[in-house]
Scaffold this motif. Structure first.
Motif, short mmCIF file in Angstrom:
data_model
loop_
_atom_site.label_atom_id
_atom_site.label_comp_id
_atom_site.label_asym_id
_atom_site.label_seq_id
_atom_site.Cartn_x
_atom_site.Cartn_y
_atom_site.Cartn_z
N UNK A 176 4.73 9.37 10.96
CA UNK A 176 5.38 10.30 10.04
C UNK A 176 4.75 11.64 9.90
N UNK A 177 3.62 11.92 10.46
CA UNK A 177 3.21 13.42 10.64
C UNK A 177 3.84 14.03 11.65
N UNK A 178 4.04 13.37 12.85
CA UNK A 178 4.76 13.77 14.09
C UNK A 178 6.41 14.12 13.64
N UNK A 179 6.90 12.91 12.80
CA UNK A 179 8.26 13.42 12.38
C UNK A 179 8.38 14.51 11.47
N UNK A 180 7.54 14.87 10.60
CA UNK A 180 7.68 15.90 9.80
C UNK A 180 7.47 17.06 10.35
N UNK A 238 0.73 -1.32 0.08
CA UNK A 238 -0.01 0.12 0.05
C UNK A 238 0.95 1.27 0.07
N UNK A 239 0.55 2.27 -0.82
CA UNK A 239 1.28 3.73 -0.83
C UNK A 239 0.56 4.30 0.28
N UNK A 242 4.40 0.29 1.61
CA UNK A 242 4.59 -1.08 2.68
C UNK A 242 3.42 -1.86 2.61
N UNK A 243 3.47 -2.90 3.24
CA UNK A 243 2.29 -3.82 3.68
C UNK A 243 1.10 -2.96 4.58
N UNK A 244 0.16 -3.40 4.34
CA UNK A 244 -1.11 -2.70 5.21
C UNK A 244 -0.83 -2.80 6.70
N UNK A 245 -0.09 -3.76 7.27
CA UNK A 245 -0.01 -3.93 8.52
C UNK A 245 0.79 -2.71 9.27
N UNK A 246 1.67 -2.10 8.43
CA UNK A 246 2.24 -0.78 8.84
C UNK A 246 1.78 0.65 8.94
N UNK A 247 0.17 0.46 8.30
CA UNK A 247 -0.18 1.89 8.01
C UNK A 247 -0.50 2.64 9.26
N UNK A 248 -1.07 2.03 10.13
CA UNK A 248 -1.37 2.75 11.53
C UNK A 248 -0.09 3.27 12.20
N UNK A 249 0.86 2.64 12.32
CA UNK A 249 2.15 3.07 12.68
C UNK A 249 2.57 4.44 12.01
#
Length: 148
Positions: free
Chosen positions: A135-139, A2-3, A123-130
């Motif tokens: 990423x928004x916090x890191x940005x 998934x993108x 990534x695999x969809x299993x990583x989407x929630x993380x």
């Protein structure tokens, strides 16, 4: 696979933003979204290898498939590493799903003083929630690093 896409506008020129993303001295300041003690070892260049990890849990190793200064970076995740940056055996299904993930950085000049940074994770969809959390916090942290 998934993108997932995340972006932020930073009030700094494109070359400045690019140089900050590859600056090891500020990496812990914005990568803290994934945990304390984040660091990396390796080279930011096409064909180069780099490991992102922390000193307690380890992390991941990438190869840079594309590296166009001030414009674009594509990294493919190829291995897991321990806290000493040694490659480790894949011991569970989650690790197996992580290998092959892509991480892309797009640096887009809005004008001479404003850059849009977009991160695209495949990534695999299993990583989407993380990633939807980190990423928004890191940005946000990264923008603070750039603009302070």
């Amino acid at each position: 696979m998934k993108k997932l896409a995340y972006d932020i506008v930073i009030n700094k020129p494109q070359d400045f933003v690019f140089n900050k993303i590859t600056d090891k001295s500020v990496y812990p300041d914005w990568a803290k979204a994934w945990g304390d003690g984040m660091t990396y070892e390796g080279e930011w260049k096409k064909g180069g290898f780099l490991s992102y990890f922390d000193n307690s849990q380890g992390g991941t190793k990438v190869v840079f498939e594309e590296f166009k200064p001030n414009a674009y970076i594509r990294a493919k995740h190829i291995a897991m590493v321990d806290q000493d940056n040694n490659e480790v055996e894949l011991t569970d299904k989650t690790m197996e799903k992580w290998i092959g993930s892509l991480e892309e950085y797009f640096f887009k000049k809005e004008n001479d003083q404003i850059t849009k940074l977009e991160i695209v994770m495949t990534v695999d969809k299993v990583f989407q929630e993380m990633f939807d959390t980190t990423w928004p916090r890191a940005l946000q942290y990264f923008r603070e690093v750039c603009e302070s």
